[in-house]
Structure formats: C-alpha cells, structure tokens
Design a protein around this motif. Sequence first.
Motif, PDB file in Angstrom:
ATOM      1  N   ARG A 103     -14.821  -2.339  -6.805  1.00  0.00           N
ATOM      2  CA  ARG A 103     -14.011  -1.141  -7.015  1.00  0.00           C
ATOM      3  C   ARG A 103     -13.170  -1.342  -8.269  1.00  0.00           C
ATOM      4  NH1 ARG A 103     -17.019   0.017  -3.766  1.00  0.00           N
ATOM      5  NH2 ARG A 103     -16.850   1.153  -1.807  1.00  0.00           N
ATOM      6  N   SER A 104     -13.040  -0.287  -9.068  1.00  0.00           N
ATOM      7  CA  SER A 104     -12.233  -0.375 -10.286  1.00  0.00           C
ATOM      8  C   SER A 104     -10.746  -0.309  -9.927  1.00  0.00           C
ATOM      9  CB  SER A 104     -12.562   0.784 -11.216  1.00  0.00           C
ATOM     10  OG  SER A 104     -12.092   1.995 -10.647  1.00  0.00           O
ATOM     11  N   GLU A 105      -9.918  -0.631 -10.901  1.00  0.00           N
ATOM     12  CA  GLU A 105      -8.476  -0.591 -10.669  1.00  0.00           C
ATOM     13  C   GLU A 105      -8.039   0.792 -10.209  1.00  0.00           C
ATOM     14  OE1 GLU A 105      -4.214  -0.962 -13.020  1.00  0.00           O
ATOM     15  OE2 GLU A 105      -6.051  -1.498 -14.082  1.00  0.00           O
ATOM     16  N   SER A 106      -8.550   1.839 -10.863  1.00  0.00           N
ATOM     17  CA  SER A 106      -8.115   3.196 -10.483  1.00  0.00           C
ATOM     18  C   SER A 106      -8.607   3.562  -9.084  1.00  0.00           C
ATOM     19  CB  SER A 106      -8.582   4.225 -11.514  1.00  0.00           C
ATOM     20  OG  SER A 106      -9.986   4.207 -11.626  1.00  0.00           O
ATOM     21  N   GLU A 107      -9.806   3.120  -8.731  1.00  0.00           N
ATOM     22  CA  GLU A 107     -10.311   3.377  -7.378  1.00  0.00           C
ATOM     23  C   GLU A 107      -9.441   2.663  -6.347  1.00  0.00           C
ATOM     24  OE1 GLU A 107     -15.099   3.970  -7.619  1.00  0.00           O
ATOM     25  OE2 GLU A 107     -14.328   2.017  -8.243  1.00  0.00           O
ATOM     26  N   LEU A 108      -9.102   1.409  -6.652  1.00  0.00           N
ATOM     27  CA  LEU A 108      -8.255   0.637  -5.745  1.00  0.00           C
ATOM     28  C   LEU A 108      -6.874   1.274  -5.616  1.00  0.00           C
ATOM     29  CD1 LEU A 108      -9.237  -2.941  -6.942  1.00  0.00           C
ATOM     30  CD2 LEU A 108      -9.721  -1.968  -4.681  1.00  0.00           C
ATOM     31  N   ARG A 109      -6.345   1.745  -6.740  1.00  0.00           N
ATOM     32  CA  ARG A 109      -5.017   2.368  -6.740  1.00  0.00           C
ATOM     33  C   ARG A 109      -5.019   3.612  -5.840  1.00  0.00           C
ATOM     34  NH1 ARG A 109      -1.443   1.409 -10.282  1.00  0.00           N
ATOM     35  NH2 ARG A 109      -2.926   0.795 -11.896  1.00  0.00           N
ATOM     36  N   ASN A 110      -6.052   4.441  -5.996  1.00  0.00           N
ATOM     37  CA  ASN A 110      -6.145   5.660  -5.185  1.00  0.00           C
ATOM     38  C   ASN A 110      -6.314   5.326  -3.714  1.00  0.00           C
ATOM     39  OD1 ASN A 110      -5.945   7.190  -7.499  1.00  0.00           O
ATOM     40  ND2 ASN A 110      -8.147   7.474  -7.711  1.00  0.00           N
ATOM     41  N   TRP A 111      -7.093   4.280  -3.454  1.00  0.00           N
ATOM     42  CA  TRP A 111      -7.362   3.857  -2.069  1.00  0.00           C
ATOM     43  C   TRP A 111      -6.056   3.435  -1.389  1.00  0.00           C
ATOM     44  CZ3 TRP A 111      -9.095  -1.426  -0.099  1.00  0.00           C
ATOM     45  CH2 TRP A 111      -9.672  -1.324   1.192  1.00  0.00           C
ATOM     46  N   VAL A 112      -5.310   2.569  -2.095  1.00  0.00           N
ATOM     47  CA  VAL A 112      -4.032   2.096  -1.564  1.00  0.00           C
ATOM     48  C   VAL A 112      -3.061   3.279  -1.401  1.00  0.00           C
ATOM     49  CG1 VAL A 112      -1.966   0.748  -2.129  1.00  0.00           C
ATOM     50  CG2 VAL A 112      -4.242  -0.266  -2.423  1.00  0.00           C
ATOM     51  N   ALA A 113      -3.013   4.141  -2.410  1.00  0.00           N
ATOM     52  CA  ALA A 113      -2.055   5.259  -2.382  1.00  0.00           C
ATOM     53  C   ALA A 113      -2.323   6.195  -1.215  1.00  0.00           C
ATOM     54  CB  ALA A 113      -2.123   6.030  -3.705  1.00  0.00           C
ATOM     55  N   SER A 114      -3.581   6.328  -0.832  1.00  0.00           N
ATOM     56  CA  SER A 114      -3.895   7.266   0.247  1.00  0.00           C
ATOM     57  C   SER A 114      -3.432   6.749   1.610  1.00  0.00           C
ATOM     58  CB  SER A 114      -5.395   7.579   0.265  1.00  0.00           C
ATOM     59  OG  SER A 114      -6.157   6.412   0.484  1.00  0.00           O
ATOM     60  N   TYR A 115      -3.007   5.484   1.672  1.00  0.00           N
ATOM     61  CA  TYR A 115      -2.522   4.929   2.947  1.00  0.00           C
ATOM     62  C   TYR A 115      -1.048   4.557   2.913  1.00  0.00           C
ATOM     63  CZ  TYR A 115      -7.250   4.893   4.632  1.00  0.00           C
ATOM     64  OH  TYR A 115      -8.480   5.293   5.042  1.00  0.00           O
ATOM     65  N   GLN A 116      -0.392   4.800   1.783  1.00  0.00           N
ATOM     66  CA  GLN A 116       1.006   4.370   1.693  1.00  0.00           C
ATOM     67  C   GLN A 116       1.934   5.248   2.505  1.00  0.00           C
ATOM     68  OE1 GLN A 116       0.709   3.326  -2.690  1.00  0.00           O
ATOM     69  NE2 GLN A 116       2.817   2.832  -2.169  1.00  0.00           N
TER      70      GLN A 116
END
Length: 116
Positions: A103-116
Amino acid sequence: GCNVPNNPGPTVNVPAEAIQQVVGSVDDQNLVLVKFGAVWCGPCQEVDKELASLEPTLPEQVRVVKIDVNEQPEVASKFGIEGIPRMFLVRNGQVLADEVGYRSESELRNWVASYQ
C-alpha cells in the motif's frame, strides 16, 4: 486509482492475548497499525518506506508496530498471516481492519484516517 476501499472489516479473528502481545495492552484507546513482514520480502521493504514517511505525520494517538514473521512466527500464526506484507488496524484489543499487500503512503493514510 483513488477509490476509497470499502472497509469490509477484518477477515480474521485474532485472540486477545495475541493482540496484547503486539500492542502491549488491550485497553489501548490508540489506533495501532500492526505490520507483518520479513527482510526477504521485497514488497514488505517498500511498505516500510511508505510507513517511514507516513509515521512522522500521524496523530499522536496512532502508533505503528512492525513484526518480522521470521522472528515472531507464533505471533504471525495467531494473526493468521499467510501472505505478507499484512497490516492490521487495532484498537481496544480489537482488529478493526486488515490489508494484504503493498500500500502506498496515501493509501495507508486514508486507511488509518477512516478508523480514527
């Protein structure tokens, strides 16, 4: 593409003691990204690079934990690891979601953000 993944939720049921072993406490309110990989796995190294640039920008309450499947095979098996890199989002001793593969940094960022 920029498709937001539909979060189907985790595909595994990880025992609480395995989660505690990884994150330190099942009462942890923080979001923990747990990444399983190995030194011989190319995509794992690529994910590590993405995580390295992502980590400094994450909010304080998000932690990243990396686990080498060769060094901690018993933890990997409790998490049901078959393919690596494999990443989990954990909070309060619960696996919220998991992803397999690069997963790219932006994909990881979005993934984490969707659960914060």
